[in-house]
Design an enzyme around this catalytic site. Structure first.
Site, PDB file in Angstrom:
ATOM      1  N   ALA A 168       3.205   1.679   5.687  1.00 10.92           N
ATOM      2  CA  ALA A 168       2.400   3.156   5.699  1.00 10.92           C
ATOM      3  C   ALA A 168       2.507   3.180   4.536  1.00 10.92           C
ATOM      4  O   ALA A 168       3.151   3.248   2.982  1.00 10.92           O
ATOM      5  CB  ALA A 168       3.645   3.365   6.687  1.00 10.92           C
ATOM      6  N   GLU A 188       2.426  -3.767  12.223  1.00 13.74           N
ATOM      7  CA  GLU A 188       2.354  -3.876  13.564  1.00 13.74           C
ATOM      8  C   GLU A 188       1.555  -3.195  13.912  1.00 13.74           C
ATOM      9  O   GLU A 188       0.486  -3.477  14.943  1.00 13.74           O
ATOM     10  CB  GLU A 188       3.098  -2.542  13.291  1.00 13.74           C
ATOM     11  CG  GLU A 188       4.651  -2.251  13.180  1.00 13.74           C
ATOM     12  CD  GLU A 188       5.280  -0.787  12.495  1.00 13.74           C
ATOM     13  OE1 GLU A 188       4.955   0.029  11.526  1.00 13.74           O
ATOM     14  OE2 GLU A 188       6.401  -0.817  13.385  1.00 13.74           O
ATOM     15  N   GLY A 221       3.477  -1.386   8.514  1.00  9.67           N
ATOM     16  CA  GLY A 221       2.784  -0.520   9.207  1.00  9.67           C
ATOM     17  C   GLY A 221       1.868  -1.545   9.335  1.00  9.67           C
ATOM     18  O   GLY A 221       0.328  -1.908  10.302  1.00  9.67           O
ATOM     19  N   GLU A 263      11.248  -2.913   5.492  1.00  8.51           N
ATOM     20  CA  GLU A 263      11.666  -0.959   5.714  1.00  8.51           C
ATOM     21  C   GLU A 263      12.877  -0.905   4.796  1.00  8.51           C
ATOM     22  O   GLU A 263      13.660   0.301   4.558  1.00  8.51           O
ATOM     23  CB  GLU A 263      11.363  -0.437   7.098  1.00  8.51           C
ATOM     24  CG  GLU A 263       9.474   0.121   7.516  1.00  8.51           C
ATOM     25  CD  GLU A 263       8.762  -1.475   7.841  1.00  8.51           C
ATOM     26  OE1 GLU A 263       9.614  -2.616   7.629  1.00  8.51           O
ATOM     27  OE2 GLU A 263       7.994  -1.119   8.349  1.00  8.51           O
TER      28      GLU A 263
HETATM   29  N1  CO8 Z   1       1.907   2.419  -0.253  1.00 13.54           N
HETATM   30  C1  CO8 Z   1       1.678   2.898  -0.939  1.00 13.54           C
HETATM   31  N2  CO8 Z   1       0.990   2.535  -1.731  1.00 13.54           N
HETATM   32  C2  CO8 Z   1       1.609   1.202  -2.004  1.00 13.54           C
HETATM   33  C3  CO8 Z   1       1.912   0.307  -1.032  1.00 13.54           C
HETATM   34  C4  CO8 Z   1       2.134   1.140   0.029  1.00 13.54           C
HETATM   35  N3  CO8 Z   1       3.226   0.966   1.006  1.00 13.54           N
HETATM   36  N4  CO8 Z   1       2.016  -1.214  -0.983  1.00 13.54           N
HETATM   37  C5  CO8 Z   1       1.770  -1.313  -2.023  1.00 13.54           C
HETATM   38  N5  CO8 Z   1       1.076   0.233  -2.918  1.00 13.54           N
HETATM   39  C6  CO8 Z   1       0.283   0.114  -4.276  1.00 13.54           C
HETATM   40  C7  CO8 Z   1       1.073   0.110  -5.545  1.00 13.54           C
HETATM   41  O1  CO8 Z   1       1.692   1.063  -5.823  1.00 13.54           O
HETATM   42  C8  CO8 Z   1       0.293  -0.211  -6.872  1.00 13.54           C
HETATM   43  O2  CO8 Z   1      -0.375   1.150  -6.851  1.00 13.54           O
HETATM   44  P1  CO8 Z   1      -0.426   1.321  -7.876  1.00 13.54           P
HETATM   45  O3  CO8 Z   1      -1.197   0.207  -9.371  1.00 13.54           O
HETATM   46  O4  CO8 Z   1      -0.966   2.499  -8.364  1.00 13.54           O
HETATM   47  O5  CO8 Z   1       0.787   0.764  -8.649  1.00 13.54           O
HETATM   48  C9  CO8 Z   1      -0.700  -1.532  -5.414  1.00 13.54           C
HETATM   49  O6  CO8 Z   1      -0.690  -1.130  -4.054  1.00 13.54           O
HETATM   50  C10 CO8 Z   1      -0.378  -2.888  -5.611  1.00 13.54           C
HETATM   51  O7  CO8 Z   1       0.972  -2.709  -4.989  1.00 13.54           O
HETATM   52  P2  CO8 Z   1       1.698  -3.570  -6.752  1.00 13.54           P
HETATM   53  O8  CO8 Z   1       1.315  -3.650  -8.124  1.00 13.54           O
HETATM   54  O9  CO8 Z   1       2.895  -3.720  -6.307  1.00 13.54           O
HETATM   55  O10 CO8 Z   1       1.136  -5.142  -6.202  1.00 13.54           O
HETATM   56  P3  CO8 Z   1       2.099  -6.379  -6.083  1.00 13.54           P
HETATM   57  O11 CO8 Z   1       0.604  -7.679  -5.931  1.00 13.54           O
HETATM   58  O12 CO8 Z   1       3.325  -7.126  -7.002  1.00 13.54           O
HETATM   59  O13 CO8 Z   1       2.773  -6.360  -4.566  1.00 13.54           O
HETATM   60  C11 CO8 Z   1       3.414  -6.089  -2.494  1.00 13.54           C
HETATM   61  C12 CO8 Z   1       2.264  -6.041  -3.468  1.00 13.54           C
HETATM   62  C13 CO8 Z   1       4.298  -6.736  -2.111  1.00 13.54           C
HETATM   63  C14 CO8 Z   1       2.907  -5.358  -1.556  1.00 13.54           C
HETATM   64  C15 CO8 Z   1       4.091  -4.500  -2.720  1.00 13.54           C
HETATM   65  O14 CO8 Z   1       3.244  -3.448  -3.647  1.00 13.54           O
HETATM   66  C16 CO8 Z   1       4.736  -3.649  -2.249  1.00 13.54           C
HETATM   67  O15 CO8 Z   1       6.148  -4.539  -1.339  1.00 13.54           O
HETATM   68  N6  CO8 Z   1       4.879  -2.489  -1.183  1.00 13.54           N
HETATM   69  C17 CO8 Z   1       5.370  -2.389  -0.834  1.00 13.54           C
HETATM   70  C18 CO8 Z   1       5.319  -3.061   0.446  1.00 13.54           C
HETATM   71  C19 CO8 Z   1       6.521  -1.890   1.197  1.00 13.54           C
HETATM   72  O16 CO8 Z   1       7.575  -1.488   1.356  1.00 13.54           O
HETATM   73  N7  CO8 Z   1       5.761  -1.421   3.220  1.00 13.54           N
HETATM   74  C20 CO8 Z   1       6.652  -0.763   4.263  1.00 13.54           C
HETATM   75  C21 CO8 Z   1       6.016   0.828   4.422  1.00 13.54           C
HETATM   76  S1  CO8 Z   1       6.968   1.225   5.183  1.00 13.54           S
HETATM   77  C22 CO8 Z   1       6.184   1.214   6.604  1.00 13.54           C
HETATM   78  O17 CO8 Z   1       4.734   0.468   6.278  1.00 13.54           O
HETATM   79  C23 CO8 Z   1       7.091   2.325   8.156  1.00 13.54           C
HETATM   80  C24 CO8 Z   1       5.798   1.931   9.200  1.00 13.54           C
HETATM   81  C25 CO8 Z   1       6.017   3.306  10.241  1.00 13.54           C
HETATM   82  C26 CO8 Z   1       5.192   3.075  11.190  1.00 13.54           C
HETATM   83  C27 CO8 Z   1       3.583   3.920  10.263  1.00 13.54           C
HETATM   84  C28 CO8 Z   1       3.233   5.187  10.542  1.00 13.54           C
HETATM   85  C29 CO8 Z   1       1.973   6.020   9.687  1.00 13.54           C
END
Ligand code: CO8
Length: 258
Positions: free
Chosen positions: A66, A112, A109, A132
């Site tokens: 998400a 999911e 998400g 999460e």
């Molecule tokens: N939300 C918003 N932005 C994100 C997300 C995210 N989940 N994941 C990545 N991004 C963005 C980063 O902020 C970054 O943006 P910017 O270049 O502007 O800084 C860009 O994507 C690239 O990301 P990274 O620089 O971090 O790239 P890496 O290759 O180093 O890492 C990862 C990739 C491993 C995917 C890392 O970005 C990461 O860990 N992301 C977060 C993953 C996460 O925690 N996901 C869970 C989110 S909570 C959730 O999903 C709850 C679900 C509930 C149901 C859904 C209801 C709608």
């Protein structure tokens, strides 16, 4: 066909492909994107020319969860009023086969979304996980339920508590996904699998999907009763006549979905 900001859609040879496309944020799912995905799934489900629906992402990410920025300021009551999961529930009503085609990260998400699909095929380098717990929350779009049904309570708790990423090989071993292929072959193998399904009788696929999904909810006897009703229903289709006639004529069947 709608015009979308965060997805691209193609329809070819009976296969509708929804490509997630928010590359600047690793295909993070904001609410508009989920609305677009589910709205398009519903349209493809009603489209008589389509027999199978594929959801895919990009090479490095299927979807990284998400959109954390969109979610960060929510409160319990704002979530109650927004009801963000109502749209997710509509995904469970899709009748046609849904295939998730996953390269790269499928997290939170995003995982999911893949788990809402009937089949998951992935590239060898795909990573699945529920991070999460590291954000001080937990899965909310079915993750605890889908993963537990797939791999059992102990394994599911371990993965979701630790928030670690599962390799494609591990996900396959635990029965979470169907197949793993070389990353560069993913598109081709996905379409090959989808094409195999387009050759089957669409009404059979639909009746089978309902019966198999219900097997997770119903008692054995109630499940068998549903199966029997669906079996009888299949005999009301032209495709049943065609399938059995083709067998007797020693020729391949041609199913019309009628
Ligand atoms: N939300 C918003 N932005 C994100 C997300 C995210 N989940 N994941 C990545 N991004 C963005 C980063 O902020 C970054 O943006 P910017 O270049 O502007 O800084 C860009 O994507 C690239 O990301 P990274 O620089 O971090 O790239 P890496 O290759 O180093 O890492 C990862 C990739 C491993 C995917 C890392 O970005 C990461 O860990 N992301 C977060 C993953 C996460 O925690 N996901 C869970 C989110 S909570 C959730 O999903 C709850 C679900 C509930 C149901 C859904 C209801 C709608």
């Amino acid at each position: 066909m709608g015009s979308y900001e965060h997805i691209n859609v193609t329809r070819e040879d009976g296969i509708g492909v929804i490509q997630l496309d928010r590359p600047n944020v690793s295909n993070a799912l904001n609410r508009q994107m989920v609305d677009e995905i589910v709205g398009e799934m519903e349209m493809l489900d009603r489209d008589e020319t389509i027999r199978v629906i594929v959801v895919k992402g990009h090479d490095k990410f299927f979807a990284a969860g998400a959109d954390i920025g969109e979610m960060a300021a929510e409160r319990p009551m704002s979530l109650e009023l927004l009801d963000p999961f109502a749209v997710w529930d509509r995904m469970t009503l899709i009748k046609k086969p849904l295939i998730a085609s996953v390269n790269g990260f499928a997290l939170g998400g995003g995982f999911e979304l893949a788990l809402h699909c009937d089949l998951i095929i992935s590239g060898e380098k795909a990573k699945f996980g529920f991070p999460e717990v590291k954000l001080g929350v937990m899965p909310g779009a079915g993750g605890t339920q889908f993963l537990t049904k797939a791999m059992g309570r102990r394994k599911a708790l371990e993965w979701i508590w630790l928030g670690e990423f599962m390799s494609a090989a591990e996900a396959e071993k635990f029965g979470v996904i169907n197949r793993v292929v070389a990353p560069e072959m993913l598109d081709e193998e996905t379409i090959r699998l989808a094409k195999q399904l387009t050759k089957q009788a669409p009404i059979s696929l639909r009746l089978i999907k309902e019966a198999v999904h219900k097997a997770e909810e119903l008692s054995l006897m109630d499940g068998m009763k549903l199966e029997r009703k669906n079996f009888y229903l299949a005999f009301d289709s032209e495709d049943q006549k065609e399938g059995m006639q083709a067998f007797m004529d020693k020729r391949p069947p041609s199913f019309k979905g009628e």
